[in-house]
Design a protein around this motif. Structure first.
Motif, PDB file in Angstrom:
ATOM      1  N   GLY A  69       0.824  -1.215   0.000  1.00 50.39           N
ATOM      2  CA  GLY A  69       0.000   0.000   0.000  1.00 50.39           C
ATOM      3  C   GLY A  69       0.856   1.262   0.000  1.00 50.39           C
ATOM      4  O   GLY A  69       0.535   2.226  -0.694  1.00 50.39           O
ATOM      5  N   ASP A  70       1.955   1.259   0.777  1.00 51.69           N
ATOM      6  CA  ASP A  70       2.860   2.413   0.795  1.00 51.69           C
ATOM      7  C   ASP A  70       3.454   2.649  -0.589  1.00 51.69           C
ATOM      8  O   ASP A  70       3.531   3.781  -1.060  1.00 51.69           O
ATOM      9  N   ILE A  71       3.885   1.563  -1.241  1.00 51.96           N
ATOM     10  CA  ILE A  71       4.465   1.691  -2.579  1.00 51.96           C
ATOM     11  C   ILE A  71       3.418   2.205  -3.560  1.00 51.96           C
ATOM     12  O   ILE A  71       3.691   3.104  -4.363  1.00 51.96           O
ATOM     13  N   LEU A  72       2.198   1.652  -3.499  1.00 46.78           N
ATOM     14  CA  LEU A  72       1.134   2.105  -4.397  1.00 46.78           C
ATOM     15  C   LEU A  72       0.834   3.583  -4.170  1.00 46.78           C
ATOM     16  O   LEU A  72       0.639   4.336  -5.136  1.00 46.78           O
ATOM     17  N   ASP A  73       0.805   4.001  -2.910  1.00 46.95           N
ATOM     18  CA  ASP A  73       0.568   5.418  -2.612  1.00 46.95           C
ATOM     19  C   ASP A  73       1.671   6.287  -3.206  1.00 46.95           C
ATOM     20  O   ASP A  73       1.400   7.334  -3.802  1.00 46.95           O
ATOM     21  N   LEU A  74       2.926   5.866  -3.040  1.00 50.14           N
ATOM     22  CA  LEU A  74       4.044   6.647  -3.555  1.00 50.14           C
ATOM     23  C   LEU A  74       4.055   6.701  -5.084  1.00 50.14           C
ATOM     24  O   LEU A  74       4.408   7.716  -5.680  1.00 50.14           O
ATOM     25  N   LEU A  75       3.653   5.602  -5.719  1.00 46.43           N
ATOM     26  CA  LEU A  75       3.657   5.551  -7.179  1.00 46.43           C
ATOM     27  C   LEU A  75       2.404   6.158  -7.807  1.00 46.43           C
ATOM     28  O   LEU A  75       2.402   6.460  -9.001  1.00 46.43           O
ATOM     29  N   SER A  76       1.352   6.355  -7.032  1.00 46.47           N
ATOM     30  CA  SER A  76       0.082   6.830  -7.606  1.00 46.47           C
ATOM     31  C   SER A  76       0.205   8.204  -8.255  1.00 46.47           C
ATOM     32  O   SER A  76      -0.551   8.520  -9.169  1.00 46.47           O
ATOM     33  N   GLY A  77       1.154   9.009  -7.819  1.00 52.18           N
ATOM     34  CA  GLY A  77       1.344  10.332  -8.401  1.00 52.18           C
ATOM     35  C   GLY A  77       2.282  10.342  -9.591  1.00 52.18           C
ATOM     36  O   GLY A  77       2.551  11.403 -10.149  1.00 52.18           O
ATOM     37  N   CYS A  78       2.776   9.173  -9.996  1.00 54.96           N
ATOM     38  CA  CYS A  78       3.733   9.078 -11.117  1.00 54.96           C
ATOM     39  C   CYS A  78       3.023   8.701 -12.406  1.00 54.96           C
ATOM     40  O   CYS A  78       2.018   8.005 -12.390  1.00 54.96           O
TER      41      CYS A  78
END
Length: 93
Positions: A4-13
């Motif tokens: 979930g942390d990775i998805l959150d960080l990548l969601s703005g890319c």
């Protein structure tokens, strides 16, 4: 860090942006990702592994700004430069 942390960080890319794996804080290099594998740890808890490319392709050093953002190195400023004296033409002497 969780999935979930990775998805959150990548969601703005941008979805088409290539991803590199930064490895080794003492000699930071960028590597191509090879895959994601789901498994369990020694206690039976779910775990996800992100693997390096099977070709082990290395793209060179991680940019200094990335190493600083990852707190792998301190920001470094270039030392101040001393003014050099002007050179004078040699009169053949």
């Amino acid at each position: 860090m969780t999935v979930g942390d990775i998805l959150d960080l990548l969601s703005g890319c941008d979805r088409d942006t290539p991803v590199r794996l930064a490895i080794n804080p003492f000699f930071p290099m960028a590597h191509r990702l090879g895959g994601v594998e789901k498994s369990v740890d020694e206690h039976g808890r779910p775990m996800v592994y992100i693997a390096e490319s099977p070709e082990a392709e290395q793209f060179g050093p991680v940019p200094p700004a990335v190493a600083i953002a990852l707190t792998w190195q301190e920001p470094v400023e270039a030392p101040p430069r001393r003014r050099r004296g002007a050179t004078r033409p040699d009169d053949g002497q």
